[in-house]
Design an enzyme around this catalytic site. Structure first.
Site, mmCIF file in Angstrom:
data_model
loop_
_atom_site.group_PDB
_atom_site.id
_atom_site.type_symbol
_atom_site.label_atom_id
_atom_site.label_comp_id
_atom_site.label_asym_id
_atom_site.label_seq_id
_atom_site.Cartn_x
_atom_site.Cartn_y
_atom_site.Cartn_z
ATOM 1 C CD1 TRP A 100 -21.277 -57.573 -20.395
ATOM 2 C CD2 TRP A 100 -21.964 -55.642 -21.281
ATOM 3 N NE1 TRP A 100 -22.587 -57.376 -20.034
ATOM 4 C CE2 TRP A 100 -23.039 -56.208 -20.559
ATOM 5 C CE3 TRP A 100 -22.170 -54.428 -21.926
ATOM 6 C CZ2 TRP A 100 -24.289 -55.608 -20.460
ATOM 7 C CZ3 TRP A 100 -23.417 -53.826 -21.839
ATOM 8 C CH2 TRP A 100 -24.454 -54.413 -21.113
ATOM 9 C CG ASP A 167 -15.795 -54.430 -18.469
ATOM 10 O OD1 ASP A 167 -16.084 -54.188 -17.278
ATOM 11 O OD2 ASP A 167 -16.634 -54.358 -19.391
ATOM 12 C CE LYS A 191 -22.842 -54.602 -13.487
ATOM 13 N NZ LYS A 191 -23.859 -55.152 -14.355
#
Length: 357
Positions: A100, A167, A191
């Site tokens: 990511w 993030d 999530k």
């Protein structure tokens, strides 16, 4: 019977949240319509919209110095929006801890942003959080707090005078945070915060005054959405409604301190099963970098891994296949996964090791 969901995302929501939404799905609070069916400009929807923002402020203990934005496009769009809005005439610095952050770095390069990778754990297949020191005068300092694929997580946030951009997609709302150095905390909701479709960006207000890069589209300017209170365009109303319910559920668990304590017990139970398996299981992340949210591990005989996943599914546990970049097994134990769910997995792991070890 509901299965135990260990998927990395989108993943399971708290059952009580789903049941609450079910009761209001066609008739929101006796109004005779679904929350999905009314205008995002209506008072009824605005109560949900701003109520969710208030709950986020309460959970993280932040005040008016931060703006909360509800956007779309997931983390992938933020990989571009952040450098477009925050990069000035200096260097934007990144710590690379996996897929990511690597994607975010490549997006900065694609946009022609002056950037630098100041730390990386790529040489060891991202099995740890590297030591990182950001320059005080960097335009921003960028990290991913938890890596879903490799199962690593920062145990403390880097200290920097530059605005810290995080993030937090896979450990959002899993523990309290000290916002002293945080410029932006962002992540997809899918999530720990709700369903896919809404991206939460918590941004320090002074950063909204930075001049975006030339030709930045109006929709990609943070200030556009801040000025409109995230109502510039039609927001994902039902996703935000579920976000609001989920934030209330987190508050009902004792807030982020309560959630943190439960998450620590869950992670410890699985890591104990790995460490006490006599080498049958082997965790990917180094012990000082282990994630509390995503636990990636391998079986000594890799031929047993697809059997493990298949047998787990037969026992009503899904989502345990590792990511294609790493393989093996991955158990994602987000907030909605209960301690009893984890105990079920641990018992299965122990029985599987006895049978095949």
């Amino acid at each position: 019977m509901r299965k135990i969901n260990f998927s990395a995302g989108p993943t399971g929501l708290p059952l009580s949240v789903l049941e609450h939404a079910k009761t209001e799905f066609t008739d929101y609070k006796g109004e005779g319509y679904s929350i999905m069916e009314i205008s995002h400009r209506s008072k009824t929807y605005e109560e949900v919209h701003f109520g969710a923002m208030d709950k986020i402020r309460k959970l993280y203990g932040i005040g008016d110095e931060y703006e909360i934005l509800f956007l779309q496009g997931g983390a992938h769009l933020q990989f571009a929006m952040i450098p477009l809005n925050l990069s000035q005439n200096g260097v934007s610095e990144y710590a690379n801890t996996g897929v990511w952050t690597d994607k975010a770095i490549k997006e900065a390069a694609n946009l022609g942003i002056n950037h630098k990778v100041v730390a990386s754990s790529e040489a060891s297949n991202f099995d740890h959080i590297p030591d990182v020191k950001f320059s005080d005068d960097a335009d921003f300092a960028y990290i991913c707090s938890n890596n879903t694929i490799y199962g690593t997580q920062y145990k403390s946030l880097p200290k920097t005078k530059a605005p810290l951009v995080i993030d937090a997609s896979s450990d959002f709302f899993s523990e309290p945070l000290d916002f002293t150095n945080i410029g932006i905390l962002y992540g997809g909701a899918q999530k720990n915060a709700g369903p896919s479709g809404v991206t939460i960006v918590i941004i320090r207000k002074d950063l909204l005054e930075r001049t975006p890069k030339p030709h930045t589209p109006t929709m990609l300017k943070f200030k556009t959405h801040a000025d409109a209170k995230s109502l510039y365009n039609t927001p994902p109303t039902f996703a935000i409604y579920l976000l609001d319910l989920t934030m209330q559920w987190v508050l009902d668990q004792g807030g982020l301190n309560g959630i943190k304590a439960i998450n620590a017990q869950k992670a410890a139970a699985i890591y104990d099963a790995i460490d006490n398996s006599g080498g049958f299981y082997k965790g990917h992340a180094q012990k000082d970098s282990r994630s509390v949210m995503n636990i990636s591990f391998n079986i000594k005989d890799s031929n047993l891994e697809p059997i493990f996943v298949a047998d787990a599914l037969k026992n009503d546990m899904l989502g345990l296949k590792g990511h294609r970049h790493l393989g093996g097994i991955r158990a994602s134990i987000y907030n909605a996964v209960s301690l009893n769910d984890v105990k079920t997995l641990v018992n299965f792991m122990n029985d599987f090791a006895k049978k095949h070890g």
